[in-house]
Design an enzyme around this catalytic site. Sequence first.
Site, short mmCIF file in Angstrom:
data_model
loop_
_atom_site.label_atom_id
_atom_site.label_comp_id
_atom_site.label_asym_id
_atom_site.label_seq_id
_atom_site.Cartn_x
_atom_site.Cartn_y
_atom_site.Cartn_z
N GLY A 1 4.83 2.18 -2.33
CA GLY A 1 4.27 2.07 -0.99
C GLY A 1 4.80 0.83 -0.28
CE LYS A 2 2.94 -5.24 -2.58
NZ LYS A 2 3.08 -6.27 -3.60
CG ASP B 1 0.83 -11.95 -5.32
OD1 ASP B 1 0.67 -10.74 -5.59
OD2 ASP B 1 0.08 -12.83 -5.79
CB SER B 2 -0.06 -8.80 -0.59
OG SER B 2 0.22 -7.64 -1.34
CG PHE C 1 -0.27 0.88 -0.35
CD1 PHE C 1 0.39 0.52 0.80
CD2 PHE C 1 -0.53 -0.11 -1.30
CE1 PHE C 1 0.78 -0.80 1.02
CE2 PHE C 1 -0.14 -1.43 -1.10
CZ PHE C 1 0.53 -1.77 0.07
N GLY C 2 -3.41 1.52 -1.50
CA GLY C 2 -4.35 0.49 -1.94
C GLY C 2 -5.71 0.59 -1.25
CG ASP D 1 -3.87 0.48 3.72
OD1 ASP D 1 -4.12 -0.73 3.82
OD2 ASP D 1 -2.71 0.93 3.74
CE LYS E 1 -0.94 -1.59 5.72
NZ LYS E 1 -0.84 -1.11 4.35
NE ARG F 1 3.31 -5.93 1.63
CZ ARG F 1 2.17 -5.24 1.63
NH1 ARG F 1 2.00 -4.25 2.47
NH2 ARG F 1 1.22 -5.51 0.77
#
Length: 198
Positions: free
Chosen positions: A14-15, A71-72, A153-154, A156, A176, A182
């Site tokens: 996704g990233k 990193d997030s 993703f994640g 969201d 987004k 990001r």
Amino acid sequence: MKIEKLIVASRNSGKIREIREMLAPYRVAVLSAEEAGLPEVEETGATFEENARLKSETLAKLSGCFCLGDDSGLCVSCLGGRPGVYSARYVPNRDFDKGMDKLLDEMKQSGSSDRSAYFSCVLALTSPDGKTKVFEGRVDGIIAGEKSGCGGFGFDPLFIPDGFDKTFAHFTREEKNKISHRGRAFQKMIAAIFDEQA
Ligand code: IMP
């Protein structure tokens, strides 16, 4: 400085997809660590910056290429900023549906009515000579009472950014990217590094 190839120290598809889209105008080939045949670097740092640097610097040393570490995570006020740097590990077996239920449960148990939260992202760009530049982005918002939307993703489907009345999972990827943590970190990196090679 001209960057033709950039290895992203992540296996999160996704990233990688979001990063490819954001760098599309800059004629840079974006490869995941896996595509470049490089190992996954463990996130043992205590902060987003430490983890981002750890990843980009380790892979730059191994590959001799420009590497990007990111990193997030999601920091929730009523949970004292958790899951924060542990966001990826907070979710059992990367099952985000369960991870989101766990988050809603913990928030309920906290007894707090404060639903504020933010996503944070730190990017570390390491050049083949080992020098690193760091860029940060953040988006503030609230955690919705229930999951909604099927994009992204994640976390969201739970995150409603300030100024909107829908979760990130209802945004198109382009929408987004404009306001996300990001996206904002990338806008800073692009202005500093990539704009001159557009
Ligand atoms: P890492 O940056 O790969 O260590 O993982 C960060 C974790 O934070 C992800 O697995 C998600 O749980 C969460 N996260 C980070 N960015 C986002 C986002 O844009 N949307 C939803 N969840 C995110």
